[in-house]
Design a protein around this motif. Structure first.
Motif, PDB file in Angstrom:
ATOM      1  N   LEU A   1       2.021   6.378  -7.032  1.00 39.59           N
ATOM      2  CA  LEU A   1       0.873   7.100  -7.577  1.00 39.59           C
ATOM      3  C   LEU A   1       0.936   8.574  -7.187  1.00 39.59           C
ATOM      4  O   LEU A   1       0.743   9.472  -8.008  1.00 39.59           O
ATOM      5  CB  LEU A   1      -0.403   6.464  -7.010  1.00 39.59           C
ATOM      6  CG  LEU A   1      -1.686   6.574  -7.809  1.00 39.59           C
ATOM      7  CD1 LEU A   1      -1.519   5.924  -9.161  1.00 39.59           C
ATOM      8  CD2 LEU A   1      -2.827   5.899  -7.047  1.00 39.59           C
ATOM      9  N   GLY A   2       1.244   8.817  -5.898  1.00 36.87           N
ATOM     10  CA  GLY A   2       1.269  10.178  -5.378  1.00 36.87           C
ATOM     11  C   GLY A   2       2.358  11.014  -6.011  1.00 36.87           C
ATOM     12  O   GLY A   2       2.130  12.165  -6.386  1.00 36.87           O
TER      13      GLY A   2
ATOM     14  N   THR B   1      -4.843   7.168   0.785  1.00 32.93           N
ATOM     15  CA  THR B   1      -3.740   7.999   1.285  1.00 32.93           C
ATOM     16  C   THR B   1      -2.947   8.742   0.208  1.00 32.93           C
ATOM     17  O   THR B   1      -2.312   9.737   0.514  1.00 32.93           O
ATOM     18  CB  THR B   1      -2.724   7.153   2.076  1.00 32.93           C
ATOM     19  OG1 THR B   1      -2.322   6.067   1.261  1.00 32.93           O
ATOM     20  CG2 THR B   1      -3.317   6.633   3.352  1.00 32.93           C
ATOM     21  N   PHE B   2      -2.982   8.265  -1.054  1.00 31.86           N
ATOM     22  CA  PHE B   2      -2.070   8.855  -2.042  1.00 31.86           C
ATOM     23  C   PHE B   2      -2.347  10.340  -2.266  1.00 31.86           C
ATOM     24  O   PHE B   2      -1.454  11.099  -2.610  1.00 31.86           O
ATOM     25  CB  PHE B   2      -2.147   8.094  -3.377  1.00 31.86           C
ATOM     26  CG  PHE B   2      -3.287   8.534  -4.252  1.00 31.86           C
ATOM     27  CD1 PHE B   2      -4.561   8.041  -4.051  1.00 31.86           C
ATOM     28  CD2 PHE B   2      -3.080   9.458  -5.266  1.00 31.86           C
ATOM     29  CE1 PHE B   2      -5.613   8.453  -4.836  1.00 31.86           C
ATOM     30  CE2 PHE B   2      -4.130   9.882  -6.062  1.00 31.86           C
ATOM     31  CZ  PHE B   2      -5.398   9.380  -5.839  1.00 31.86           C
TER      32      PHE B   2
ATOM     33  N   LEU C   1      -4.307  -1.833  -2.701  1.00 29.79           N
ATOM     34  CA  LEU C   1      -4.786  -0.731  -3.546  1.00 29.79           C
ATOM     35  C   LEU C   1      -5.874   0.068  -2.816  1.00 29.79           C
ATOM     36  O   LEU C   1      -5.891   1.297  -2.848  1.00 29.79           O
ATOM     37  CB  LEU C   1      -5.317  -1.285  -4.872  1.00 29.79           C
ATOM     38  CG  LEU C   1      -5.718  -0.250  -5.914  1.00 29.79           C
ATOM     39  CD1 LEU C   1      -4.521   0.571  -6.353  1.00 29.79           C
ATOM     40  CD2 LEU C   1      -6.348  -0.927  -7.133  1.00 29.79           C
ATOM     41  N   ALA C   2      -6.756  -0.668  -2.130  1.00 27.67           N
ATOM     42  CA  ALA C   2      -7.839   0.004  -1.404  1.00 27.67           C
ATOM     43  C   ALA C   2      -7.263   0.976  -0.379  1.00 27.67           C
ATOM     44  O   ALA C   2      -7.730   2.110  -0.256  1.00 27.67           O
ATOM     45  CB  ALA C   2      -8.732  -1.019  -0.716  1.00 27.67           C
TER      46      ALA C   2
ATOM     47  N   ALA D   1       0.836  -1.197   0.000  1.00 27.41           N
ATOM     48  CA  ALA D   1       0.000   0.000   0.000  1.00 27.41           C
ATOM     49  C   ALA D   1       0.872   1.249   0.000  1.00 27.41           C
ATOM     50  O   ALA D   1       0.605   2.205  -0.720  1.00 27.41           O
ATOM     51  CB  ALA D   1      -0.921   0.006   1.211  1.00 27.41           C
ATOM     52  N   LEU D   2       1.956   1.222   0.786  1.00 31.48           N
ATOM     53  CA  LEU D   2       2.853   2.370   0.861  1.00 31.48           C
ATOM     54  C   LEU D   2       3.516   2.605  -0.495  1.00 31.48           C
ATOM     55  O   LEU D   2       3.602   3.735  -0.974  1.00 31.48           O
ATOM     56  CB  LEU D   2       3.910   2.136   1.941  1.00 31.48           C
ATOM     57  CG  LEU D   2       4.799   3.324   2.289  1.00 31.48           C
ATOM     58  CD1 LEU D   2       3.968   4.450   2.875  1.00 31.48           C
ATOM     59  CD2 LEU D   2       5.886   2.932   3.272  1.00 31.48           C
ATOM     60  N   VAL D   3       3.973   1.505  -1.132  1.00 29.83           N
ATOM     61  CA  VAL D   3       4.630   1.633  -2.430  1.00 29.83           C
ATOM     62  C   VAL D   3       3.660   2.208  -3.458  1.00 29.83           C
ATOM     63  O   VAL D   3       3.968   3.197  -4.141  1.00 29.83           O
ATOM     64  CB  VAL D   3       5.177   0.271  -2.904  1.00 29.83           C
ATOM     65  CG1 VAL D   3       5.661   0.362  -4.343  1.00 29.83           C
ATOM     66  CG2 VAL D   3       6.315  -0.180  -1.994  1.00 29.83           C
ATOM     67  N   ILE D   4       2.458   1.619  -3.560  1.00 29.94           N
ATOM     68  CA  ILE D   4       1.476   2.098  -4.544  1.00 29.94           C
ATOM     69  C   ILE D   4       1.155   3.570  -4.284  1.00 29.94           C
ATOM     70  O   ILE D   4       1.133   4.395  -5.194  1.00 29.94           O
ATOM     71  CB  ILE D   4       0.172   1.270  -4.464  1.00 29.94           C
ATOM     72  CG1 ILE D   4       0.445  -0.192  -4.806  1.00 29.94           C
ATOM     73  CG2 ILE D   4      -0.884   1.831  -5.419  1.00 29.94           C
ATOM     74  CD1 ILE D   4      -0.748  -1.100  -4.597  1.00 29.94           C
TER      75      ILE D   4
END
Lengths: 320, 296
Positions: free
Chosen positions: A97-98, A198-199, A192-193, A90-93
């Motif tokens: 993305l961010g 957070t992104f 992903l959810a 989640a952190l990586v995505i």
């Protein structure tokens, strides 16, 4: 911290023995007496607290009534690696993305691209994690049948032997690629959810810091040196604009870990979040205490990691 | 040199209202946010006031079963469909509005008042008290708000009132931090020194000169923050800590309808959309206020 969670979780009303053994326990007074004595439930709170501290120092977190009185430490040892897997992806995505969208936003400031990205991330940060998880579940798993809707890997596959305790790493080391790819498939949706909630904060922070940095004097100096725009943008601009994002990452770990409570529950992913949920509903004190403690430790470690990362991004900070 | 007329407080207030309207006219997204917030607020107030007089404003009774067919998809009669017990989803969502909205406002209002007083007093006094208060707030920063509120909520027991108390306990420390920082920023300015020269009491300086000058920043932060309270509260409600079924609540609806995601996806979707929409409203409005008042 310990003291607060202890007092809080022990002030829950009602006799927990009933919640642990079921209503019919009332017919077996000896059983109740036995359990009460075993867990020091009739002692004053400070005596219970003493027992708790002594056990904790010995690595004993107690036994979990909601998990058939297994040692809490072993429940957590099984669940924590799964949660770390979700949180890591989640952190990586979220960062990828961010950062990508943040850079695009700063390049197209106030243009259509910027506004579109803003609408997208605003919808993301405004939605509770459980809502996004359900949408992803409906779209990717129930309608498109692309990704699995539950568990951490195919139940039919043999689990890898424990080397690092993290199943995905273990299967990679062993060369068990079937298990690895299966667990990768299973981790994508929950991760992903979480990332979608957070992104947006990364986009927001990076966009404004990028705009600020690109107006700084050292950028003008770099341009004056005749460096090409690409070098100026990435090595001088982006690297400096990343400093606030690093600060943010440790905060994001906090949000992601909290979010696992909902996401793991929806995707029936066997991690700490799911354990929190069952412990809450079953008045499982040792479980609630231990999970809160684990959350606090993860957050402290994340802050430490962010402090170390500063050194890499900010040339003004040097160790020693 | 132009003569600057000294406005009476009433003129100042009128000016603030005018500038707020101007902001909404210029900034379309802030206007959208204001409209969303206004719709939610009006619904909440209307439903609450009507309930005081025993009137049900919702098209159907939100907790009555079999007002329509079971698990009916959205239609004209039931815009958001019906659930397994034949209850109207639209009516249930409307009926939950006063709770969810009021909790957002109550928690933020409390945090704003307590945080401002505590933070600015600590900064103004300085010394040991300041140090002690800041260490107390440190504890609250070690754990995420939801986990802390969850732990406190579990200790207090289920119920909307207890969840509100739990949220109030964990929510004020960031406000105290913010108020402290802002107070430190202005406490060395000339007008504060001037007030000191007049031998005004510390409390008077704080209430009359310091706090009015830091409220803008805090109010903007608070507007952005109402949405966060709504999300975290919906999380507690989702975990089953807030209401006891059959009472309707957005978060609780999502979790109890989650099992029907396959057969009736509209069940968990609509309450989720409503939560997100409410939060977006406050974010847009807060962003607009921040840009207009140039608060960083």
């Amino acid at each position: 911290m310990l003291t607060i969670t202890f007092i809080l979780s022990h002030s829950i009303g009602g006799n927990p023995v009933y919640a642990w053994l079921g209503r019919s326990a009332g017919q077996h007074p000896q059983l109740i007496a036995q359990v009460t004595k075993l867990y020091h439930l009739d002692d004053p709170l400070w005596v219970q607290y003493y027992y708790y501290l002594v056990n904790l120092l010995q690595g004993n977190l107690g036994y979990s009534p909601s998990r058939g009185f297994q040692p809490v430490a072993s429940v957590i040892a099984q669940a924590l690696p799964n949660t770390l897997q979700i949180a890591f992806f989640a952190l990586v995505i979220s960062l990828v993305l961010g950062i990508v969208l943040g850079v695009i936003s700063s390049l197209y400031r106030n243009k259509l691209e910027d506004k579109g990205i803003r609408a997208f991330y605003l919808a993301g940060i405004s939605s509770p994690a459980f809502f996004i998880a359900i949408i992803l579940l409906i779209v990717f798993s129930l309608e498109l049948h692309l990704l699995p809707s539950g568990l951490s890997a195919d139940a039919s596959l043999p689990s890898p032997s424990t080397i690092t305790y993290i199943p995905m790493l273990d299967s990679l080391i062993e060369g068990n690629f079937a298990y690895f790819s299966s667990s990768l498939y299973h981790v994508i949706l929950p991760a992903l959810a979480l990332a979608l909630t957070t992104f947006g904060v990364v986009v927001r922070v990076l966009r404004s810091s990028m705009i600020e940095v690109m107006h700084a004097n050292y950028i003008r100096t770099a341009r004056a040196k005749g460096l090409d725009e690409r070098t100026v943008f990435f090595t001088h601009g982006l690297r400096n604009a990343m400093i606030p994002v690093v600060t943010l990452s440790s905060l994001m770990v906090t949000w992601l870990i909290t979010g696992t409570i909902f996401v793991e529950n929806i995707f029936s992913y066997p991690g700490i979040g799911q354990y929190v949920f069952t412990a809450l509903t079953a008045q499982d004190y040792p479980g609630i205490l231990a999970t809160t403690l684990v959350f606090a430790v993860i957050i402290v470690l994340a802050n430490l990691a962010a402090d170390i990362l500063y050194v890499f991004f900010d040339p003004q900070i040097r160790l020693g | 040199m132009p003569v600057v007329p000294l406005g009476r407080p009433r003129d100042k207030r009128a000016k603030a209202v005018r500038s707020a309207i101007g902001l909404l006219r210029e900034n379309k997204t802030a206007l959208a946010g204001a409209v969303i917030v206004a719709v939610f607020a009006l619904t909440a107030v209307a439903v609450y006031v009507a309930s005081l007089f025993g009137i049900t404003l919702t098209p159907y009774n939100p907790i009555q079963q079999d007002v329509g067919p079971l698990l009916a998809p959205p239609s004209l009669a039931h815009p958001f469909g019906t659930d397994l017990l034949g209850r109207d989803i639209f009516s249930r969502i409307i009926a939950a509005t006063p709770n969810d909205f009021a909790i957002g406002l109550v928690v933020i209002g409390f945090s704003l008042v307590v945080g401002t007083l505590v933070g600015s007093y600590a900064a103004f006094r300085g010394g040991l008290l300041d140090e002690a208060l800041m260490r107390v707030t440190d504890i609250f920063f070690a754990l995420p708000a939801l986990v802390l509120a969850m732990a406190i909520g579990v200790a207090l027991g289920r119920g909307i009132g207890n969840m509100t108390i739990a949220l109030m306990i964990v929510w004020w420390p960031p406000y105290a931090r913010l108020a402290r920082g802002e107070t430190l920023k202005i406490s060395h300015q000339n007008f504060i020194d001037a007030a000191r020269l007049f031998h005004l009491s510390r409390l008077r300086i704080l209430l009359k000169h310091v706090i009015p000058n830091i409220t803008t920043t805090l109010l903007v932060y608070a507007t952005l923050d109402v949405g966060t309270v709504i999300v975290v509260y919906s999380g507690l409600s989702y975990l089953g800590l807030a209401v006891t079924p059959p009472a309707p609540d957005w978060g609780e609806m999502v979790s109890s309808y989650q099992a029907y995601t396959i057969s009736a996806p509209w069940l968990p979707l609509f309450p989720g959309v409503i939560i997100a929409l409410g939060v977006i409203g406050f974010s847009l409005l807060g962003d607009g206020l921040r840009d207009a008042l140039e608060v960083s």
